[in-house]
Design an enzyme around this catalytic site. Sequence first.
Site, PDB file in Angstrom:
ATOM      1  N   GLY A 133       2.484 -14.618  13.018  1.00  0.00           N
ATOM      2  CA  GLY A 133       1.057 -14.285  13.112  1.00  0.00           C
ATOM      3  C   GLY A 133       0.493 -13.836  11.780  1.00  0.00           C
ATOM      4  O   GLY A 133      -0.694 -13.992  11.509  1.00  0.00           O
ATOM      5  N   GLU A 168      -0.382 -16.881  10.038  1.00  0.00           N
ATOM      6  CA  GLU A 168      -1.524 -17.474  10.753  1.00  0.00           C
ATOM      7  C   GLU A 168      -2.824 -16.755  10.396  1.00  0.00           C
ATOM      8  O   GLU A 168      -3.881 -17.372  10.283  1.00  0.00           O
ATOM      9  CB  GLU A 168      -1.270 -17.435  12.255  1.00  0.00           C
ATOM     10  CG  GLU A 168      -0.174 -18.418  12.677  1.00  0.00           C
ATOM     11  CD  GLU A 168       0.171 -18.305  14.140  1.00  0.00           C
ATOM     12  OE1 GLU A 168       0.573 -17.202  14.576  1.00  0.00           O
ATOM     13  OE2 GLU A 168       0.044 -19.306  14.862  1.00  0.00           O
ATOM     14  N   GLU A 174       8.662 -18.307  14.463  1.00  0.00           N
ATOM     15  CA  GLU A 174       8.602 -18.081  15.907  1.00  0.00           C
ATOM     16  C   GLU A 174       9.703 -18.813  16.668  1.00  0.00           C
ATOM     17  O   GLU A 174      10.214 -18.337  17.666  1.00  0.00           O
ATOM     18  CB  GLU A 174       7.243 -18.501  16.461  1.00  0.00           C
ATOM     19  CG  GLU A 174       6.097 -17.595  16.104  1.00  0.00           C
ATOM     20  CD  GLU A 174       5.447 -17.942  14.768  1.00  0.00           C
ATOM     21  OE1 GLU A 174       6.066 -18.645  13.936  1.00  0.00           O
ATOM     22  OE2 GLU A 174       4.319 -17.478  14.556  1.00  0.00           O
TER      23      GLU A 174
HETATM   24  N1  T1G Z   1       7.521  -6.884  15.649  1.00  0.00           N
HETATM   25  C1  T1G Z   1       8.031  -5.651  15.931  1.00  0.00           C
HETATM   26  N2  T1G Z   1       8.978  -5.031  15.170  1.00  0.00           N
HETATM   27  C2  T1G Z   1       9.422  -5.710  14.091  1.00  0.00           C
HETATM   28  C3  T1G Z   1       8.952  -7.005  13.752  1.00  0.00           C
HETATM   29  C4  T1G Z   1       7.956  -7.577  14.583  1.00  0.00           C
HETATM   30  N3  T1G Z   1       7.429  -8.763  14.324  1.00  0.00           N
HETATM   31  N4  T1G Z   1       9.609  -7.400  12.627  1.00  0.00           N
HETATM   32  C5  T1G Z   1      10.443  -6.407  12.292  1.00  0.00           C
HETATM   33  N5  T1G Z   1      10.334  -5.401  13.156  1.00  0.00           N
HETATM   34  C6  T1G Z   1      11.049  -4.123  13.112  1.00  0.00           C
HETATM   35  C7  T1G Z   1      12.552  -4.312  13.272  1.00  0.00           C
HETATM   36  O1  T1G Z   1      12.904  -4.335  14.636  1.00  0.00           O
HETATM   37  C8  T1G Z   1      13.076  -3.084  12.548  1.00  0.00           C
HETATM   38  O2  T1G Z   1      12.891  -1.983  13.441  1.00  0.00           O
HETATM   39  C9  T1G Z   1      12.082  -2.887  11.402  1.00  0.00           C
HETATM   40  O3  T1G Z   1      10.887  -3.588  11.799  1.00  0.00           O
HETATM   41  C10 T1G Z   1      12.571  -3.462  10.083  1.00  0.00           C
HETATM   42  O4  T1G Z   1      12.929  -4.829  10.348  1.00  0.00           O
HETATM   43  C11 T1G Z   1       1.423 -14.818  17.148  1.00  0.00           C
HETATM   44  C12 T1G Z   1       3.848 -14.994  18.350  1.00  0.00           C
HETATM   45  C13 T1G Z   1       9.965  -9.049   8.325  1.00  0.00           C
HETATM   46  C14 T1G Z   1      11.872 -10.326   7.306  1.00  0.00           C
HETATM   47  O5  T1G Z   1       9.638 -13.300  13.675  1.00  0.00           O
HETATM   48  O6  T1G Z   1      12.049 -11.411  10.174  1.00  0.00           O
HETATM   49  O7  T1G Z   1       4.061 -13.663  15.170  1.00  0.00           O
HETATM   50  O8  T1G Z   1      15.315  -1.293  13.621  1.00  0.00           O
HETATM   51  O9  T1G Z   1      15.363  -4.533   9.800  1.00  0.00           O
HETATM   52  O10 T1G Z   1      15.553  -6.785   7.022  1.00  0.00           O
HETATM   53  O11 T1G Z   1       2.278 -16.883  16.508  1.00  0.00           O
HETATM   54  O12 T1G Z   1      11.939  -7.934  10.157  1.00  0.00           O
HETATM   55  O13 T1G Z   1      13.800  -0.189  11.956  1.00  0.00           O
HETATM   56  O14 T1G Z   1      13.471   0.205  14.407  1.00  0.00           O
HETATM   57  O15 T1G Z   1      14.337  -6.847  10.086  1.00  0.00           O
HETATM   58  O16 T1G Z   1      13.500  -5.941   5.719  1.00  0.00           O
HETATM   59  C15 T1G Z   1       6.973 -13.641  14.123  1.00  0.00           C
HETATM   60  C16 T1G Z   1      10.438 -10.884  12.384  1.00  0.00           C
HETATM   61  C17 T1G Z   1       6.747 -12.786  15.325  1.00  0.00           C
HETATM   62  C18 T1G Z   1       9.374 -11.833  11.827  1.00  0.00           C
HETATM   63  C19 T1G Z   1      11.902  -7.828   7.400  1.00  0.00           C
HETATM   64  N6  T1G Z   1       7.551 -12.853  13.057  1.00  0.00           N
HETATM   65  N7  T1G Z   1      10.863  -9.914  11.403  1.00  0.00           N
HETATM   66  O17 T1G Z   1      13.316  -7.819   7.387  1.00  0.00           O
HETATM   67  O18 T1G Z   1      13.746  -5.408   8.090  1.00  0.00           O
HETATM   68  S1  T1G Z   1       6.097 -13.714  16.678  1.00  0.00           S
HETATM   69  C20 T1G Z   1       8.883 -12.725  12.936  1.00  0.00           C
HETATM   70  C21 T1G Z   1      11.688 -10.269  10.380  1.00  0.00           C
HETATM   71  C22 T1G Z   1       4.555 -14.166  16.144  1.00  0.00           C
HETATM   72  C23 T1G Z   1       2.508 -15.509  16.377  1.00  0.00           C
HETATM   73  C24 T1G Z   1       3.876 -15.240  16.905  1.00  0.00           C
HETATM   74  C25 T1G Z   1      12.155  -9.159   9.493  1.00  0.00           C
HETATM   75  C26 T1G Z   1      11.441  -9.105   8.132  1.00  0.00           C
HETATM   76  P1  T1G Z   1      13.936  -0.734  13.344  1.00  0.00           P
HETATM   77  P2  T1G Z   1      14.205  -5.447   9.615  1.00  0.00           P
HETATM   78  P3  T1G Z   1      14.096  -6.474   6.958  1.00  0.00           P
END
Ligand code: T1G
Length: 700
Positions: A101, A104, A124
């Site tokens: 997002g 996006e 995603e």
């Molecule tokens: N939502 C909620 N919490 C998240 C999060 C997210 N998207 N991304 C990370 N966290 C939390 C994670 O659980 C951890 O929590 C802390 O942040 C640090 O993360 C509408 C539907 C960005 C590359 O898939 O790939 O958008 O353990 O340990 O190694 O079309 O986080 O500290 O409590 O991973 O530095 C799409 C997912 C979502 C990206 C950073 N986005 N995140 O990595 O830290 S769906 C993703 C990552 C979406 C749209 C669709 C990685 C990072 P805690 P981390 P990091």
Amino acid sequence: MSQAVSYSVQDKIGVISVNNPPVNALAQRVREGILKSIQAAQRDDSEAVILACEGRTFIAGADITEFNKPPKEPGLPEVLSALENSSKPVIAAIHGTALGGGFEVALACHYRCAVASAKVGLPEVKLGLLPGAGGTQRLPRIAGVKAALDIITSGNPVPAGKAHDMGLVNEIIEGDLLEGARRYARDLVDSGAPLKRIRDVVIDPDTIEPGFFEQARKRVNARARGQIAPDRIVSCLEAAVSLPIDQALERERELFRELVTSPESAAMRHIFFAERQAAKIKGLPRETSQRDISQAAIIGGGTMGGGIAMCFANAGIPVILLEVSDEALDRGMKIIRKNYGITVKRGKLGEEDVKQRMGLITGTTDYADIAHADIVIEAVFENLELKKEIFAKLDQTCKPGAILATNTSYQDVDAIAAATGRPEDVLGTHFFSPANVMRLLEVVRGEKTADDALATAMRIGKRIGKVCALSGVCYGFIGNRMLTGYGREAQLLLLEGCTPQQVDSTLEQFGMAMGPVAMGDLAGLDVGYKARQSRGTTGDDPRPYAISTRLVESGRHGQKTGAGYYRYDSETRRRIPDPEVEAMIREEAEKFGIARREISAQEIIARCLYPLVNEGAKILEEGIAQRASDVDVVYVFGYAFPVAKGGPMFYADRVGLKRVYEQILEFQRQHGETNWRPANLLKELAESGGSFAEWDRRQA
Ligand code: T1G
């Protein structure tokens, strides 16, 4: 505006600043704050608006924790429309990782600038989803359909430089991002730059060669392993070409809704959070002091040692490889060069990268050369006495505070620690072969392992690209201990009536990357054979080993000899069922007086997977693993359990523990108590209507 978003205007340039640590996820308060800010900007004297983020990254996506809850206004599409329909240019200023997002949002802006270290992407698919806020419609309009399909179905990030070349980012900013973005915005205004709305770009269907989408769908489904999102992404891109954008956006939202409520996505989101939970050690505060690791050493330059050395070099950490002789050392370095050569051939690394990484790996046959290492990982073959000798030597050689780790797959880490005068510095770091590829690292806590040593091992594991899970000391730790039952039942099913192909293809249709029988051929049947010879098997039930023993003794060691349970095509290495082996299996069954029968796919799945669940439950009740979700992480990242099934424990919760328990009792009636004694924890949860997920929450 919510405190997660602030808005201000300076020199007629508005700045919307998002501040929602840790990754500026698009929680409701962020969506609301951006919407109110862009609405305010329409009424003030700003001539352009920058959308930027504080902290370590631009928006990294929707807030994944919100998916299991009822949607809250404003929805993301509404926020994106407000940005896109702004009467003045909106510029996204990107640092860190603009993902999902987040990207996006950037695509709904009129322009995008970024620092060179930034990355953009739509991951995603790794959550069993698709970009549900226009990503499948806007990305192909600037990157082209083929590139967009690759980016969205792979889910891999695109570095800013490449994104700039592809037109995804308009400007690379040197120095301070916000200052650079202000200059860029001012230039756009002064040059009268238009409001570039990506949605207005039309894709010419004639640019898509006939059959493109059919081939794409076939390709993504062939490697989906039970995942449905890749298929739906192809459908969205088809809509981008064939439908007006508003209808295509509706189609995208419809398919997103299907995915976000799918069991596959629930499983993949479970693994996303489980992976991060597994890195946390219960009872150990996050700020536990850690030891500095700037020099590593590996004892043993075989397949494992070489692979482990590569992990450190890949992370930019100098590493010394110690072997017993120059010849052995030379062999070890050759393995490393060969592995890097494969990566270069696959286009994943350039020669320059390899040179730089090889430059970080030095070799020695002298223990004195590793005296200053901060972490030493022993990776010699599985002989406890040899390991004890090596650790006694390390104890004499290494500087105080060095972490002394063993890569043993099975041996008693406490016995190894006792060979030193510093058991507090000793722990297990169990890598999975090939160590430079497999992401799982089981970190084994000895009875006396110091907290800071453990915290350091978990952190260094992440730093070298591993997914870490903590294990206590037991034979086989978490993964290999559970694997015993899985392999045993596969063998018994062969004697009872299955062919190798039937067992393997059933489990591969379930989603396993490779069935258990074919896995044996890959690993080499002689490995287990030799281990049994050295361990002695008197008293063991001979049936699970009968067939593999016969195969080894007839020279069929598996892929390495071109034949094992299967024959292998010498060119493609494709497995070919072999009637000779099927006859051998029938003979063995006869020897044991086993009447062969038709066996269903359901029975194959239950007989092979429920031992994983049952042993996993025993591992939890013994405190060897911290969480059921940790066990899932071990199996998904170390044993290629399908992520779309969420791991053995998550899968068992989905089946229902009562049903799993009752089936195990039925197997006990049919096959005896030895292999089918239900874990007390499983019995307890089944009888109380509980689940492993609830158990994890109770133990948190
Ligand atoms: N939502 C909620 N919490 C998240 C999060 C997210 N998207 N991304 C990370 N966290 C939390 C994670 O659980 C951890 O929590 C802390 O942040 C640090 O993360 C509408 C539907 C960005 C590359 O898939 O790939 O958008 O353990 O340990 O190694 O079309 O986080 O500290 O409590 O991973 O530095 C799409 C997912 C979502 C990206 C950073 N986005 N995140 O990595 O830290 S769906 C993703 C990552 C979406 C749209 C669709 C990685 C990072 P805690 P981390 P990091």
